[in-house]
Design an enzyme around this catalytic site. Sequence first.
Site, PDB file in Angstrom:
ATOM      1  N   VAL A 269       0.821  -1.214   0.000  1.00  0.00           N
ATOM      2  CA  VAL A 269       0.000   0.000   0.000  1.00  0.00           C
ATOM      3  C   VAL A 269       0.853   1.262   0.000  1.00  0.00           C
ATOM      4  O   VAL A 269       0.440   2.305   0.493  1.00  0.00           O
ATOM      5  CB  VAL A 269      -0.970   0.007   1.204  1.00  0.00           C
ATOM      6  CG1 VAL A 269      -2.041  -1.042   1.022  1.00  0.00           C
ATOM      7  CG2 VAL A 269      -0.211  -0.208   2.518  1.00  0.00           C
ATOM      8  N   HIS A 444      14.050  -6.375 -38.026  1.00  0.00           N
ATOM      9  CA  HIS A 444      13.041  -7.416 -38.198  1.00  0.00           C
ATOM     10  C   HIS A 444      13.706  -8.782 -38.122  1.00  0.00           C
ATOM     11  O   HIS A 444      14.787  -8.977 -38.676  1.00  0.00           O
ATOM     12  CB  HIS A 444      12.361  -7.264 -39.566  1.00  0.00           C
ATOM     13  CG  HIS A 444      11.397  -8.365 -39.878  1.00  0.00           C
ATOM     14  ND1 HIS A 444      10.128  -8.394 -39.359  1.00  0.00           N
ATOM     15  CD2 HIS A 444      11.529  -9.483 -40.651  1.00  0.00           C
ATOM     16  CE1 HIS A 444       9.513  -9.484 -39.807  1.00  0.00           C
ATOM     17  NE2 HIS A 444      10.347 -10.162 -40.589  1.00  0.00           N
TER      18      HIS A 444
END
Length: 465
Positions: A269, A444
């Site tokens: 938290v 690529h």
Amino acid sequence: MADSFDVVVIGGGPGGYVAAIRAAQLGMKTAVVEREHLGGICLNWGCIPTKALLRSAEVFHLMKDAGAYGLSASNVSFDLAAVVKRSRAIAAQLQAGVKHLLRKNKISVYEGHGRLAGRGKIAVAQEGKPAGDLLAKHIILATGARPRVLPGLEPDGKQVWTYKEAMTPDVMPKSLLVVGSGAIGMEFASFYRTLGAQVTVVEVLERILPFEDEEISAFARKSFERQGMKIMTSATVNALSRAPAGVTATVTSAAGATKVTAERVILAVGITANTENLGLEGTGVKLDRGHIVVGPWLETGEPGVYAIGDLTGAPWLAHKASHEGVICVEKIANVPGVHPLDPMQIPGCTYCHPQIASIGLTEKKAVEAGHKVKVGRFPLIGNGKAIALGDTEGMVKTVFDAGTGALLGAHMIGPEVTEMIQGYGIAKTLETTEAELMQTVFPHPTISEAMHESVLAAFGRPVHI
């Protein structure tokens, strides 16, 4: 006689030790005071060991899914103690590396708790007893932060964990409640869910990962729910009832109160800055909501005293602390060209599965700031490398100023996006527009091609969708 230095750094975490090394490189006589362990929370109990745990979970996941790759793996299991041991060993290795770097740069290291004791003076104590004084022209506070504790949700180290216990579990819980869905909460939720625990996440805000772009946050929630997580948003854990069989949480939402029982609870938290017992009383150092107030050069209101890292507030990130440390000492040394840190240039990463990374403004924040925006998206299902990897759950989203073409923000979810976000980081640092990004040649086949396609999509030029 007290030892005298040009720079003394109190705290040896990723902000402190980096600041010390840079100061030494610039010819300043430098010392570090560290009360617990060099490398700080990040190296010892945060960034690094959690990534080791998550890597083990990732490999386990791939082994269980071996058939999808034409492979065979039977009786796939894990040894929790060995997983934890590997994680701790990696942290120890890197801590030794930090010690070596400080020795290499001739930086003096003092073990103990450092506190301001007058103008240019630091008192060092070991186990509460005075251990000597240091004198310094410049003092950098880098004491970091600790887990935030909420009333009624206090951790006990056994059933209710902070990140430390979550990183060194003695047993694998069958069920787990994670309170908080920021990066820390979702990383632990991902780790334990992958290893088979039934995981429930409770978030007080209306969505998980609330600082991410809304679209990415929604995508992540669907992904986690497909993995079997239960996610409760706009919900508050009001109390924890502990029993030998587990912990029962009372969770309140718009629908009313409900009970959630789990063997273990992880509290995620937020954090609290470590400002106590630093000798700030009677100085010009100002606090705002528990954090030290600093100027653009990390200077405080007290002459010769600076503060960096988690101590100064969000974002609570190791790389932000390190960069602040460098800026601070370079300004002290009057290095030409040093610039204040721009928060919009700080990337954020969450190493759950799928990974999440972002930099700059979300689409909503960009619009609220008055920008007319162009937004591009590219799903990884259209990326050849992602398909080859068998990991197509993800997307890249880019946000541009419609008038200038400036890259305002980038948001990514999917495999290895935490490694790719630096591409957009470099682009923002260089003040790149869509024109340069479009002209950049992306290799690529790589997942990074999705980054290019997202830019093209923002301006109506996508090729593969």
